[in-house]
Design a protein around this motif. Structure first.
Motif, PDB file in Angstrom:
ATOM      1  N   SER A  55     -20.155 -13.956  -7.212  1.00 26.65           N
ATOM      2  CA  SER A  55     -20.766 -13.921  -5.888  1.00 26.65           C
ATOM      3  C   SER A  55     -21.823 -12.832  -5.793  1.00 26.65           C
ATOM      4  CB  SER A  55     -19.677 -13.692  -4.838  1.00 26.65           C
ATOM      5  OG  SER A  55     -20.221 -13.425  -3.587  1.00 26.65           O
ATOM      6  N   LEU A  56     -21.527 -11.708  -6.392  1.00 28.38           N
ATOM      7  CA  LEU A  56     -22.486 -10.605  -6.338  1.00 28.38           C
ATOM      8  C   LEU A  56     -23.781 -10.998  -7.028  1.00 28.38           C
ATOM      9  CD1 LEU A  56     -23.265  -7.767  -5.645  1.00 28.38           C
ATOM     10  CD2 LEU A  56     -22.222  -7.000  -7.787  1.00 28.38           C
ATOM     11  N   VAL A  71     -15.751 -12.691  -7.360  1.00 35.17           N
ATOM     12  CA  VAL A  71     -16.485 -11.618  -6.702  1.00 35.17           C
ATOM     13  C   VAL A  71     -17.727 -11.245  -7.500  1.00 35.17           C
ATOM     14  CG1 VAL A  71     -16.384  -9.259  -5.881  1.00 35.17           C
ATOM     15  CG2 VAL A  71     -14.407 -10.755  -5.616  1.00 35.17           C
ATOM     16  N   SER A  95     -16.270  -4.711  -3.302  1.00 36.12           N
ATOM     17  CA  SER A  95     -15.065  -5.322  -3.828  1.00 36.12           C
ATOM     18  C   SER A  95     -15.094  -5.355  -5.358  1.00 36.12           C
ATOM     19  CB  SER A  95     -14.937  -6.740  -3.270  1.00 36.12           C
ATOM     20  OG  SER A  95     -13.942  -7.457  -3.916  1.00 36.12           O
ATOM     21  N   LEU A  96     -16.240  -5.630  -5.890  1.00 37.43           N
ATOM     22  CA  LEU A  96     -16.339  -5.709  -7.350  1.00 37.43           C
ATOM     23  C   LEU A  96     -16.054  -4.346  -7.960  1.00 37.43           C
ATOM     24  CD1 LEU A  96     -16.987  -7.174  -9.931  1.00 37.43           C
ATOM     25  CD2 LEU A  96     -19.403  -6.653  -9.578  1.00 37.43           C
ATOM     26  N   GLU A 103     -19.984  -6.226   1.134  1.00 33.55           N
ATOM     27  CA  GLU A 103     -18.565  -6.113   0.794  1.00 33.55           C
ATOM     28  C   GLU A 103     -18.263  -6.648  -0.596  1.00 33.55           C
ATOM     29  OE1 GLU A 103     -16.040  -4.648   2.069  1.00 33.55           O
ATOM     30  OE2 GLU A 103     -17.041  -3.973   3.888  1.00 33.55           O
ATOM     31  N   VAL A 104     -19.073  -7.555  -1.035  1.00 28.54           N
ATOM     32  CA  VAL A 104     -18.825  -8.142  -2.341  1.00 28.54           C
ATOM     33  C   VAL A 104     -19.032  -7.101  -3.439  1.00 28.54           C
ATOM     34  CG1 VAL A 104     -19.551  -9.908  -3.961  1.00 28.54           C
ATOM     35  CG2 VAL A 104     -19.460 -10.416  -1.527  1.00 28.54           C
ATOM     36  N   ALA A 105     -20.107  -6.363  -3.313  1.00 29.15           N
ATOM     37  CA  ALA A 105     -20.380  -5.323  -4.309  1.00 29.15           C
ATOM     38  C   ALA A 105     -19.270  -4.272  -4.277  1.00 29.15           C
ATOM     39  CB  ALA A 105     -21.725  -4.671  -4.028  1.00 29.15           C
ATOM     40  N   GLN A 157     -21.326 -10.202   5.288  1.00 29.00           N
ATOM     41  CA  GLN A 157     -21.054  -9.146   4.314  1.00 29.00           C
ATOM     42  C   GLN A 157     -20.260  -9.665   3.135  1.00 29.00           C
ATOM     43  OE1 GLN A 157     -20.028  -5.116   5.859  1.00 29.00           O
ATOM     44  NE2 GLN A 157     -19.820  -6.170   7.805  1.00 29.00           N
ATOM     45  N   ASN A 158     -19.580 -10.763   3.358  1.00 30.65           N
ATOM     46  CA  ASN A 158     -18.803 -11.340   2.276  1.00 30.65           C
ATOM     47  C   ASN A 158     -19.522 -12.498   1.592  1.00 30.65           C
ATOM     48  OD1 ASN A 158     -15.985 -10.086   1.963  1.00 30.65           O
ATOM     49  ND2 ASN A 158     -16.251 -10.217   4.190  1.00 30.65           N
ATOM     50  N   ASN A 159     -20.808 -12.593   1.869  1.00 31.70           N
ATOM     51  CA  ASN A 159     -21.623 -13.616   1.198  1.00 31.70           C
ATOM     52  C   ASN A 159     -21.182 -15.039   1.449  1.00 31.70           C
ATOM     53  OD1 ASN A 159     -22.670 -12.011  -1.922  1.00 31.70           O
ATOM     54  ND2 ASN A 159     -23.366 -11.837   0.183  1.00 31.70           N
TER      55      ASN A 159
END
Lengths: 326, 326
Positions: free
Chosen positions: B53-54, B50, A53-54, A49-51, B113-115
């Motif tokens: 985080s990625l 984000v 989201s980015l 989801e982070v990718a 999924q959200n790290n």
DNA sequence: TTGTAGGCGTTATCAG
DNA sequence: CTGATAACGCCTACAA
């Protein structure tokens, strides 16, 4: 951690194709789709989801700002919000603001840094620039500001109801507890109550309470009887204070509701379990949460939303701290 | 939205340099640092978490899974956690599991999924593979499993205390309310209580309660007096049930504590405001939250943590539903 | 219908 | 001490 690349590899296709089936976008042959789906299942892949989201510049996260989750009214709001959000695949980042502007700012800051796609806030500062300058939708809950999207219960009506009911049941020396000055709904209730009191020409006294905290509730109850020992009807600013008032009345040997009637506000879950159980003005907290979530989702997913202000009705819940109507 | 690029541009340096000052990593000339800092302040730039985080494959988010925030015990845990996490710059993604394994799985899924960089969970299924296979640190709160990191209060001790105190104060026909079978701490309390009861050779009865919900509390209270009308001491499974018991006792004309003593469990904030105020076994909920957060932070930031199991003490809080000790 | 490639905003490596 | 540049994992033109 599996990535879309791995899936592509074992499905024997390109990442673009995997992405297409993942998002059900663009064309993809039924057979290759099956292959991809098989691969996804086999590897137990879930997208990062982070990718996402980015790339999209927005997440599936929403920010929730509440004054203090420790106050029993708010968990119900939170629960209503969460239930609805969860159904729609949104998750919640949560913060307690303590009605402190700085903390609030800090949270809003990090919400944005995390690409939240929307926000629900029970703030005391809805007019602040921070909110108006936000580029994401915000729903004010249990609060309002002009024509900003908001969900709240009719506090004034609640105050009126409380006064009407307690008068109808025979109290004549009424004490109204006025909640924290900076909290809008608290003042609405208060206004509503004194409106009726004035209209009916009933004399009343006022006790100021500067917070909704458990620890201080007791003090105000003490102060109340200290100043107005012969009051025979209390309109409390919320159920917690009302609980403290029952307690103090007991201690002083007053009989509730014979000598003293008490009406609370909120109808928190414990109210019905008290002894005597508490008559109160009910706010549909869980529904308020659901509605707020629903409204925010609309704001996020639709480009045009008509009803941005939702006012929910309050109601009098008759229990044992009031007498039967004459 | 500002990006590091914009900052770099107006500071007249490269993004790499901006990144360095942002993270205080590597060398950077004092003067260029100043330029960059000025630019950052001027543009009011804050980094996109984000993207961070990625790249880092981990965020500053932690996942929190609680059974039901609507139960007054949990907001206190949540608050303790949040306070501590907030001090360390971590934010919380929150979910209610309803003690439902599927929901729980679903949340864990999206947490990952959200790290999220770590997780705190009050789960009933700590032994499940999902947890052991997790690649991020997890702290169990109000729960345990073998030697997994966990924070909890000494439930057995609490149960023992409750029994000892109620016996010492003269109850002889004691009813013990046994909480939900699938909730470990509830069973610990129960075990502790009956241990003492057996040791002292006191007869007792048991009432089963299958949940901690407000709505059902009333029913068990009714059932209790239905079955054991002449009981003179109740050890309730938590404060909510205890509140319902007080209420029901009142209704039946029993005097508390003269005819009937009651001891609750948890010491939720409202307990002291009840009438009569509730004697109870206190769990330091807020501290438990803080400790859990502290432990998780250690697990995240240090590679070696010695004390991974933290047991907090419970204590008897003497109030008005028990008599003075003889 | 499918694949290639560029970019989302940051960080870290490696020259310079 | 500073600057290109290649990832991080995913999505979406654009080509093929």
């Amino acid at each position: 951690m599996m990535t879309i690349k791995d899936v592509a590899k074992i499905a024997g296709v390109s990442v673009a194709t995997v992405s297409r089936v993942l998002n059900e976008s663009g064309y993809v042959n039924i057979d290759t789709r099956k292959k991809v789906e098989a691969a996804i299942k086999e590897m137990n892949y879930t997208p990062n989801e982070v990718a996402r989201s980015l790339y999209k510049r927005k997440s599936k996260l929403i920010g929730l700002l509440l004054p203090d989750i420790t106050n029993p009214f708010f968990p119900q709001l939170a629960r209503g919000i969460e239930d609805r959000m969860q159904e729609h695949g949104y998750r919640i980042i949560f913060g307690n603001s303590d009605e402190n502007e700085e903390k609030e700012l800090d949270y809003i800051q990090t919400f944005i840094q995390n690409n939240v796609i929307g926000m629900i806030s029970s703030t005391n500062f809805p007019e602040k620039d921070i909110y108006s300058n936000l580029k994401i939708p915000v729903v004010f809950l249990d609060r309002t500001s002009n024509d900003s999207p908001s969900v709240y219960a009719d506090g004034r009506k609640g105050g009126r109801l409380a006064a009407q009911e307690i008068i109808a049941r025979g109290s004549t020396k009424i004490t109204v507890m006025q909640g924290p000055a900076h909290i809008k709904p608290a003042q609405d209730r208060f206004q509503g109550a004194i409106e009726v009191l004035n209209e009916m020409g009933i004399t009343y006294q006022v006790i100021q309470t500067s917070s909704f905290s458990h620890t201080e509730a007791e003090q105000w109850a003490v102060e109340l009887f200290d100043k107005y020992i012969d009051t025979d009807g209390v309109i409390a600013s919320n159920d917690i204070v009302a609980t403290a008032v029952i307690h103090e009345a007991h201690r002083l040997g007053k009989r509730v509701p014979q000598d003293l009637q008490i009406i609370g506000f909120d109808d928190i879950p414990l109210s019905s379990l008290l002894s005597p159980s508490l008559s109160t003005i009910r706010q549909p907290a869980h529904d308020m949460g659901r509605e707020a979530a629903g409204l925010l989702i609309k704001l996020i997913e639709q480009d045009k939303v008509e009803d941005k202000i939702i006012q929910l009705p309050v109601s009098f819940v008759e229990r044992e701290t009031t007498r039967r109507k004459e």
